[in-house]
Design a protein around this motif. Structure first.
Motif, PDB file in Angstrom:
ATOM      1  N   ASN A   1       0.849  -1.182   0.000  1.00 21.03           N
ATOM      2  CA  ASN A   1       0.000   0.000   0.000  1.00 21.03           C
ATOM      3  C   ASN A   1       0.891   1.240   0.000  1.00 21.03           C
ATOM      4  O   ASN A   1       2.091   1.155  -0.258  1.00 21.03           O
ATOM      5  CB  ASN A   1      -0.936  -0.012   1.224  1.00 21.03           C
ATOM      6  N   THR A   2       0.323   2.389   0.316  1.00 20.10           N
ATOM      7  CA  THR A   2       1.115   3.626   0.273  1.00 20.10           C
ATOM      8  C   THR A   2       2.106   3.733   1.430  1.00 20.10           C
ATOM      9  O   THR A   2       3.002   4.575   1.423  1.00 20.10           O
ATOM     10  CB  THR A   2       0.181   4.851   0.301  1.00 20.10           C
ATOM     11  N   THR A   3       1.961   2.868   2.445  1.00 20.14           N
ATOM     12  CA  THR A   3       2.829   2.933   3.628  1.00 20.14           C
ATOM     13  C   THR A   3       3.892   1.847   3.599  1.00 20.14           C
ATOM     14  O   THR A   3       5.053   2.100   3.925  1.00 20.14           O
ATOM     15  CB  THR A   3       1.991   2.797   4.910  1.00 20.14           C
ATOM     16  N   TYR A   4       3.523   0.647   3.208  1.00 18.71           N
ATOM     17  CA  TYR A   4       4.453  -0.480   3.199  1.00 18.71           C
ATOM     18  C   TYR A   4       4.491  -1.109   1.816  1.00 18.71           C
ATOM     19  O   TYR A   4       3.455  -1.218   1.143  1.00 18.71           O
ATOM     20  CB  TYR A   4       4.027  -1.547   4.229  1.00 18.71           C
ATOM     21  N   PHE A   5       5.662  -1.574   1.460  1.00 20.30           N
ATOM     22  CA  PHE A   5       5.866  -2.242   0.178  1.00 20.30           C
ATOM     23  C   PHE A   5       6.550  -3.570   0.468  1.00 20.30           C
ATOM     24  O   PHE A   5       7.602  -3.607   1.130  1.00 20.30           O
ATOM     25  CB  PHE A   5       6.724  -1.378  -0.756  1.00 20.30           C
ATOM     26  N   PHE A   6       5.955  -4.632  -0.032  1.00 20.06           N
ATOM     27  CA  PHE A   6       6.441  -5.985   0.272  1.00 20.06           C
ATOM     28  C   PHE A   6       7.156  -6.569  -0.944  1.00 20.06           C
ATOM     29  O   PHE A   6       6.730  -6.383  -2.088  1.00 20.06           O
ATOM     30  CB  PHE A   6       5.278  -6.890   0.687  1.00 20.06           C
ATOM     31  N   TYR A   7       8.248  -7.310  -0.621  1.00 20.93           N
ATOM     32  CA  TYR A   7       9.056  -7.947  -1.656  1.00 20.93           C
ATOM     33  C   TYR A   7       9.403  -9.361  -1.222  1.00 20.93           C
ATOM     34  O   TYR A   7       9.533  -9.651  -0.017  1.00 20.93           O
ATOM     35  CB  TYR A   7      10.356  -7.183  -1.892  1.00 20.93           C
ATOM     36  N   LEU A   8       9.544 -10.233  -2.230  1.00 23.78           N
ATOM     37  CA  LEU A   8      10.107 -11.558  -1.990  1.00 23.78           C
ATOM     38  C   LEU A   8      11.601 -11.490  -2.283  1.00 23.78           C
ATOM     39  O   LEU A   8      12.017 -11.008  -3.336  1.00 23.78           O
ATOM     40  CB  LEU A   8       9.434 -12.603  -2.887  1.00 23.78           C
ATOM     41  N   VAL A   9      12.395 -11.980  -1.327  1.00 22.09           N
ATOM     42  CA  VAL A   9      13.854 -11.917  -1.456  1.00 22.09           C
ATOM     43  C   VAL A   9      14.408 -13.318  -1.289  1.00 22.09           C
ATOM     44  O   VAL A   9      14.012 -14.053  -0.363  1.00 22.09           O
ATOM     45  CB  VAL A   9      14.482 -10.975  -0.402  1.00 22.09           C
ATOM     46  N   ALA A  10      15.297 -13.730  -2.170  1.00 20.60           N
ATOM     47  CA  ALA A  10      15.912 -15.050  -2.093  1.00 20.60           C
ATOM     48  C   ALA A  10      16.716 -15.184  -0.802  1.00 20.60           C
ATOM     49  O   ALA A  10      17.323 -14.221  -0.323  1.00 20.60           O
ATOM     50  CB  ALA A  10      16.801 -15.281  -3.298  1.00 20.60           C
ATOM     51  N   GLY A  11      16.722 -16.376  -0.231  1.00 22.79           N
ATOM     52  CA  GLY A  11      17.430 -16.594   1.026  1.00 22.79           C
ATOM     53  C   GLY A  11      18.935 -16.455   0.914  1.00 22.79           C
ATOM     54  O   GLY A  11      19.620 -16.216   1.907  1.00 22.79           O
ATOM     55  N   TYR A  12      19.468 -16.603  -0.293  1.00 29.75           N
ATOM     56  CA  TYR A  12      20.930 -16.502  -0.448  1.00 29.75           C
ATOM     57  C   TYR A  12      21.387 -15.059  -0.664  1.00 29.75           C
ATOM     58  O   TYR A  12      22.565 -14.787  -0.810  1.00 29.75           O
ATOM     59  CB  TYR A  12      21.395 -17.369  -1.620  1.00 29.75           C
ATOM     60  N   ALA A  13      20.433 -14.113  -0.702  1.00 34.89           N
ATOM     61  CA  ALA A  13      20.803 -12.704  -0.918  1.00 34.89           C
ATOM     62  C   ALA A  13      21.111 -12.023   0.412  1.00 34.89           C
ATOM     63  O   ALA A  13      20.496 -12.322   1.434  1.00 34.89           O
ATOM     64  CB  ALA A  13      19.677 -11.967  -1.628  1.00 34.89           C
ATOM     65  N   SER A  14      22.073 -11.110   0.411  1.00 38.64           N
ATOM     66  CA  SER A  14      22.411 -10.325   1.606  1.00 38.64           C
ATOM     67  C   SER A  14      21.417  -9.166   1.744  1.00 38.64           C
ATOM     68  O   SER A  14      21.046  -8.525   0.757  1.00 38.64           O
ATOM     69  CB  SER A  14      23.833  -9.765   1.500  1.00 38.64           C
ATOM     70  N   LEU A  15      20.983  -8.900   2.961  1.00 38.66           N
ATOM     71  CA  LEU A  15      20.028  -7.815   3.178  1.00 38.66           C
ATOM     72  C   LEU A  15      20.667  -6.439   2.951  1.00 38.66           C
ATOM     73  O   LEU A  15      19.969  -5.425   2.949  1.00 38.66           O
ATOM     74  CB  LEU A  15      19.451  -7.899   4.600  1.00 38.66           C
ATOM     75  N   TYR A  16      21.975  -6.395   2.785  1.00 36.89           N
ATOM     76  CA  TYR A  16      22.626  -5.109   2.517  1.00 36.89           C
ATOM     77  C   TYR A  16      22.258  -4.560   1.148  1.00 36.89           C
ATOM     78  O   TYR A  16      22.481  -3.385   0.872  1.00 36.89           O
ATOM     79  CB  TYR A  16      24.154  -5.241   2.610  1.00 36.89           C
ATOM     80  N   VAL A  17      21.702  -5.445   0.277  1.00 36.90           N
ATOM     81  CA  VAL A  17      21.301  -4.977  -1.045  1.00 36.90           C
ATOM     82  C   VAL A  17      19.980  -4.223  -0.983  1.00 36.90           C
ATOM     83  O   VAL A  17      19.570  -3.614  -1.964  1.00 36.90           O
ATOM     84  CB  VAL A  17      21.202  -6.148  -2.039  1.00 36.90           C
ATOM     85  N   LEU A  18      19.289  -4.294   0.163  1.00 37.93           N
ATOM     86  CA  LEU A  18      17.991  -3.648   0.320  1.00 37.93           C
ATOM     87  C   LEU A  18      18.161  -2.270   0.953  1.00 37.93           C
ATOM     88  O   LEU A  18      19.167  -1.996   1.622  1.00 37.93           O
ATOM     89  CB  LEU A  18      17.078  -4.504   1.214  1.00 37.93           C
ATOM     90  N   PRO A  19      17.208  -1.368   0.778  1.00 34.36           N
ATOM     91  CA  PRO A  19      17.240  -0.076   1.482  1.00 34.36           C
ATOM     92  C   PRO A  19      17.263  -0.286   2.991  1.00 34.36           C
ATOM     93  O   PRO A  19      16.838  -1.331   3.505  1.00 34.36           O
ATOM     94  CB  PRO A  19      15.956   0.619   1.024  1.00 34.36           C
ATOM     95  N   LEU A  20      17.738   0.717   3.727  1.00 38.48           N
ATOM     96  CA  LEU A  20      17.909   0.578   5.167  1.00 38.48           C
ATOM     97  C   LEU A  20      16.583   0.455   5.920  1.00 38.48           C
ATOM     98  O   LEU A  20      16.550   0.012   7.071  1.00 38.48           O
ATOM     99  CB  LEU A  20      18.703   1.777   5.707  1.00 38.48           C
ATOM    100  N   ASP A  21      15.488   0.894   5.281  1.00 45.55           N
ATOM    101  CA  ASP A  21      14.200   0.856   5.988  1.00 45.55           C
ATOM    102  C   ASP A  21      13.459  -0.462   5.791  1.00 45.55           C
ATOM    103  O   ASP A  21      12.291  -0.593   6.176  1.00 45.55           O
ATOM    104  CB  ASP A  21      13.324   2.019   5.548  1.00 45.55           C
ATOM    105  N   CYS A  22      14.113  -1.474   5.203  1.00 42.25           N
ATOM    106  CA  CYS A  22      13.476  -2.778   4.970  1.00 42.25           C
ATOM    107  C   CYS A  22      13.772  -3.737   6.120  1.00 42.25           C
ATOM    108  O   CYS A  22      14.858  -3.693   6.708  1.00 42.25           O
ATOM    109  CB  CYS A  22      13.976  -3.388   3.658  1.00 42.25           C
TER     110      CYS A  22
END
Length: 481
Positions: A27-48
């Motif tokens: 929605n306008t407040t939260y955005f959901f994504y599917l992320v592979a388990g082998y990916a590092s969370l550092y590739v995501l924005p800091l607010d995820c």
């Protein structure tokens, strides 16, 4: 599955491990994504952050991550490999239950836990330090520019007050644009002095001149005031003439009569001589010494105020078309009353090798016009010997002190070694110069002759000259007036 506060479109490379945003959940407040388990969370924005309990087991077959993610959202059947995902889910669950975030390192092929906001704290701290450093540099630069501007304004005010006091009696004043035109845009540099560069120029009437551009922030404008207040108001055959000046903001210039044969040091030291420029002849050397002495006598006795030069040396003795000497460079000069026997200085001034001992220590006596006499004596000793009194290129351990060497030659009646053959008459002239110079360099100022006495000694006969006491040794006899 991860939840982010801002929407971001995955790049073409990120398509291999990120899918979203998921339209049915976002929605306008939260955005959901599917992320592979082998990916590092550092590739995501800091607010995820990872959504608890939102782990999905997907097949690791030939399908792309995007195709597998779409299969989950469309509730298609899929197969999984529990040999890896079981451990992944178990480790990540432990992280989440412990209040930390779960990440995966492809390099190590394993999960790891990290504190919430740790990455944010590091970046925030680094940014704060960098911002503080930039702020301090900006403040320092602004303070420096402000102080420099105020300093230049004070110098300008000091110079303008001096010029206003002197009124119309001073030499002609030029604008800086006029000076540039006179100096032909400073194309021909002919020398470098202690306070600035010297360029050859020409006045509108065709008279050649030398233009000295004074360096900014040197001497607090004192060198400019000294020059204008001394040679700007006097005329003598053996003193270089100041024809004009410029004072415009921080730009200051002095315009002198041009001396085509440059300075004396180029004609008395053998290191300067070449095929087209010979060393000065003994007869002319006496004329030069006498001319300098007369110019100094005028400075000490012929003006309304006594002028002490404090920088007499070969480099500051200029030669005109007929090799007549003219004293120049009055940047260190000091005015005092004619009847003032002692002057006060806050620090020694002059050039090493020509500075009188009393300028270093008052134990030798007071500073006076006799300090100039000492410098003249050293100048004449260099003329007689063709050697520098202070030469850093010469090994002092193997070289005899110049005044002592000349004194031994004079006292024993030996001929001094010169760069050219001389007649008997020429040798006598050189001996006279040496004796006069040795009188001038006595350490006790009271034992040095005045410049009036020096002129009389140079114009008199050799037979009437007394032998001087040994230099640098105090002797209560042999006093000169």
């Amino acid at each position: 599955m991860v939840s982010c506060l801002t929407e971001f479109p995955p790049s073409s490379i990120a398509d291999d491990y990120i899918y979203g945003p998921i339209a049915c959940l976002s929605n306008t407040t939260y955005f959901f994504y599917l992320v592979a388990g082998y990916a590092s969370l550092y590739v995501l924005p800091l607010d995820c952050k990872v959504v608890r309990g939102s782990f999905f087991l997907i097949s690791d077959g030939d399908a792309t991550f995007k195709e597998r993610a779409e299969g989950i959202l469309n509730f298609r059947e899929t197969t999984v490999d529990y040999s890896f995902t079981g451990g992944l889910l178990r480790n990540c669950s432990l992280c989440e239950h412990g209040g930390r975030r779960c990440g995966f390192s492809p390099q190590r092929n394993q999960t790891f836990c990290m504190n919430h906001g740790s990455h944010v704290k590091i970046i925030a701290a680094t940014s704060s330090v960098a911002a503080l450093v930039v702020l301090l540099l900006m403040v320092a630069a602004a303070l420096y520019l402000s102080l420099k501007k105020r300093y230049n304004e004070e110098i300008h005010l000091k110079v303008e007050m001096f010029l206003k006091t002197y009124g119309t009696s001073k030499p002609m004043r030029y604008t800086f644009s006029e000076v540039k035109k006179i100096a032909r845009r400073f194309k021909e540099k002919v020398g470098q002095g202690g306070f600035g560069s010297v360029y050859k120029g020409e006045l509108s009437n065709g008279v050649p001149v030398a233009v000295k551009m004074l360096e900014n922030s040197k001497g607090e404008g004192e060198e400019f005031i000294n020059e204008v207040s001394t040679i700007g108001l006097i005329h003598h055959a053996n003193i270089v003439r100041l024809l004009g000046f410029c004072s415009e903001g921080t730009r200051r210039a002095l315009i002198y009569e041009f001396m085509p044969n440059k300075s004396l040091d180029k004609y008395i030291f053998s290191g300067y001589s070449n095929n087209s420029q010979e060393l000065i002849a003994p007869n002319k050397m006496v004329d030069v010494a006498l001319g300098v002495a007369r110019g100094m006598e005028y400075l000490h006795q012929g003006c309304n105020k006594r002028i002490l030069h404090f920088d007499i040396k070969p480099h500051n003795i200029l030669l005109d078309y007929n090799f007549n000497p003219k004293i120049s460079d009055f940047g260190l000069a000091k005015l005092c009353a004619r009847d003032q026997s002692i002057v006060t200085l806050t620090a020694a001034r002059g050039t090493m090798g020509y500075i009188a001992p009393e300028l270093y220590s008052r134990n030798f006596g007071g500073v006076s016009h006799k300090s100039d006499v000492y410098s003249f004596g050293m100048l004449v000793l260099e003329m007689v010997s063709g050697r520098r009194n202070s030469d850093p290129s010469v090994d002092s351990q193997n070289d005899v002190h110049l005044p002592e060497w000349i004194f031994e030659k004079v006292i024993t009646g030996q001929d001094m070694v010169f760069a050219r053959e001389m007649t008997g008459e020429e040798k006598e002239k050189m001996r006279k110069l040496a004796i006069v110079a040795l009188w001038c360099i006595q350490w006790n100022p009271r034992k040095r002759p005045s410049m009036t006495r020096v002129v009389n000694m140079l114009t008199g006969s050799l037979e009437h000259l007394q032998m001087p006491p040994k230099p640098f040794v105090s002797s209560e006899s042999h006093e000169m007036s």
